[in-house]
Design an enzyme around this catalytic site. Structure first.
Site, short mmCIF file in Angstrom:
data_model
loop_
_atom_site.label_atom_id
_atom_site.label_comp_id
_atom_site.label_asym_id
_atom_site.label_seq_id
_atom_site.Cartn_x
_atom_site.Cartn_y
_atom_site.Cartn_z
N TRP A 99 46.99 34.75 30.00
CA TRP A 99 46.89 35.71 31.12
C TRP A 99 45.46 35.81 31.62
O TRP A 99 45.23 35.99 32.82
CB TRP A 99 47.47 37.06 30.70
CG TRP A 99 48.92 36.92 30.43
CD1 TRP A 99 49.54 36.83 29.22
CD2 TRP A 99 49.96 36.72 31.41
NE1 TRP A 99 50.88 36.62 29.39
CE2 TRP A 99 51.16 36.55 30.72
CE3 TRP A 99 49.96 36.69 32.80
CZ2 TRP A 99 52.38 36.34 31.37
CZ3 TRP A 99 51.18 36.49 33.45
CH2 TRP A 99 52.36 36.31 32.74
N LYS B 68 55.75 46.80 29.17
CA LYS B 68 55.53 46.68 27.73
C LYS B 68 55.46 48.07 27.09
O LYS B 68 56.30 48.41 26.29
CB LYS B 68 54.28 45.84 27.46
CG LYS B 68 54.48 44.40 27.95
CD LYS B 68 53.19 43.64 28.10
CE LYS B 68 53.34 42.38 28.92
NZ LYS B 68 54.14 41.32 28.33
N ASP C 298 42.65 44.06 32.00
CA ASP C 298 44.11 43.98 31.99
C ASP C 298 44.58 44.58 30.67
O ASP C 298 44.33 44.01 29.60
CB ASP C 298 44.52 42.51 32.10
CG ASP C 298 46.04 42.31 32.03
OD1 ASP C 298 46.76 43.29 31.80
OD2 ASP C 298 46.47 41.15 32.22
#
Lengths: 360, 360
Positions: free
Chosen positions: B101, B195, B171
């Site tokens: 990511w 999540k 992030d």
């Protein structure tokens, strides 16, 4: 409390049986032991959900094989940028201006190129669809853009512009699935889900394959390239999975009712209940040219702001929600999307008749 | 079927009581006579929902008044573009590369400017967090970017890089709300909801006000300007309303459990059950440097691909879902987000012990 009649312009009423199914499946979807909200988007169960949703939509709209169906995020507002970013090769587009959402698409398009407004109904508060004959399509236009049904003003394109071979792009947010559509006439049809399809947070894009390329404007984000999503079947990143699941249920509900022909008949009957009364009423009147009336959004006024306000207040107290018109039109607006039962409209008309008697 | 133990990396397990409440309110939210999915985003009821959600998140994370909280669409992947489009004045940023990511953010950033990778753990399959001392921060960097918890590799930043006064962007998709965070150390914290927060289709952005300006890169879509959403309290266009509603319920659930200090304690105890066993096992071992272990994502291997496959298969049959590791790491991964009960981890460890005995 009992369910009320919700005339909201969007997010809007959903079929009660869809909501009941969703509630029943909330903790355990089809014996997976989990909610759809908790499900990996790479799982077999979710692939079935999104696959079924796409297949049902393809069946309903007779979408040809050379069109992709994408489930994206960001609503119609993000499409206003994605369309020029992906389609503008000459940096030019022709738009028809039929209201606020059409204007927003024009404004956004101007960030990227020259927008020619080839017709407009702004002179009469967008209460009609402009004459579509003898439009001057620009030689270099990358596409011609329309807003097919105008939520705020209650108008609808019953004919399509002659685009001289240019790609037609249509925002169908507020009338998709309300009647059959010949998809082959369009390059792109898009629709925010929150009116006729499902919950907010999903936008459905039906796009002809030749429009999906890597040849996009410089600086286009990966997430705003149609190709990113087309190449990955809407699973490039985590999609709005629960919303797509609800959309799929709504598609199946439309199918159970007989598809788009049946939906059109149902919507015409339903709208007629309200329009016939408006045409006969001495108090209320519709604000739109008859030939251009929407089947989905019905604005009307009494002619008196005071009476309008009184009506909105009393109708709310009687269990009819969200009848207040948009501030740019005033008066009232009844949004009667697919999921609004005809009883809702009949009850509304009964209430309007009573109000008319009491306020002669 | 009973609810199973879902170790998915995301979308992931949600608190059962949140799902139960959502199911109960599906057809009639707090006597409004409608579902949250059917509610106008301009209605008082929805304004309360989004206002409560924001307030609870602010309380939980002690978000200072000079930060905005935005509920947006497009996930972390869209943030990878929004961040440079909004923050790059010098067209330069420093990134730390800690996995897939992080790499996607780097690749997207390169569309807009010069990205300097100032540290990386790619040499050892991202199994550790690089040394954060003596980083060479670029003079012209508009910001320094990290991926705070690495879902795939199971690492976590326990310290933060010294940014020499540059804005830190993080992030936190896979560890937001797992423990207290000092928000003032960051310019932007963002997190995809799917999540630790709620369903996919919502991304939460916590952004310091001075970073919200009209001075964005040319060609930035209106929907990709933070200012558009900050000026309109996330209601510029129709937001992902139902998702925000569920996020709000999850925030309240975290608050009922005692907030982020309590959540940290709970998560440390829960992760210790698994890590302690991994450290004592002769068959299984963790793949991550101990000091950099994530509390949320725990990858482990047996050392034999065959045994890994056998474990994944047998664990699934025993009711433990989604334990297969990411293809770039292999083996197994247990994602044990906030909503995974400690019993789930204990049962998993019991199962692992049994498997170890049977496969000596």
């Amino acid at each position: 409390m009992a369910r009320i009649y919700n005339f909201s312009a969007g997010p809007a009423v959903l079929p009660e049986e869809v909501l009941k199914e969703a509630a029943e499946e909330m903790l355990d979807f089809r014996n997976t032991g989990m909610s759809v909200m908790e499900m990996s988007h790479r799982s077999k169960a979710f692939e079935e959900i999104i696959g079924e949703a796409e297949k049902t939509l393809r069946d309903l709209m007779h979408i040809p094989d050379n069109y992709k169906v994408l489930f994206l995020q960001g609503g119609a507002s993000q499409q206003f940028a994605m369309i020029p970013m992906n389609l503008m090769k000459n940096r030019a587009a022709d738009h028809i201006n039929t209201g606020q959402w059409a204007k927003k698409a024009i404004a956004e398009g101007k960030i990227y190129g020259r927008i020619n407004v080839i017709a407009s109904s702004e002179d009469k508060t967008f209460s009609y669809i402009p004459d579509l004959k003898n439009l001057k399509i620009s030689d270099d236009a990358d596409y011609v853009y329309i807003c097919h049904n105008n939520t705020i003003y209650g108008t609808k394109f019953n004919d399509l512009p002659e685009t001289c071979g240019k790609t037609l792009v249509a925002d169908m947010s507020s009338d998709i699935l309300s009647e059959p559509v010949d998809v082959t006439k369009y390059g792109i049809i898009f629709a925010g889900a929150q009116k006729n399809i499902g919950p907010a947070g999903v936008v459905v894009v039906i796009i002809r394959e030749d429009l999906i390329t890597d040849d996009v404007l410089p600086g286009t984000p990966t997430m705003l390239k149609y190709k990113t999503h087309a190449d990955n079947k809407s699973l490039y990143n985590t999609p709005p999975a629960y919303g797509i699941y609800i959309c799929g249920k709504v598609f199946q509900w439309v199918q159970r009712l007989g598809g788009l022909e049946a939906m059109k008949k149902r919507n015409e009957e339903k709208a007629a209940v309200l329009y016939d009364y408006l045409d006969s009423s001495k108090l209320f009147k519709g604000t739109v040219a008859k030939k251009d009336r929407s089947l989905m959004n019905v604005p009307f006024v009494t002619g008196s702001e005071e009476l309008d306000a009184k009506f909105v207040k009393e109708s709310k107290a009687a269990g009819f929600e969200n009848l207040k018109g948009h501030r740019t039109v005033g008066g009232m607006r009844a949004s009667i999307y697919n999921a609004m039962p005809i009883e809702g409209v009949q009850r509304l008309v009964d209430f309007m008749k009573k109000f008319e008697e009491e306020n002669q």
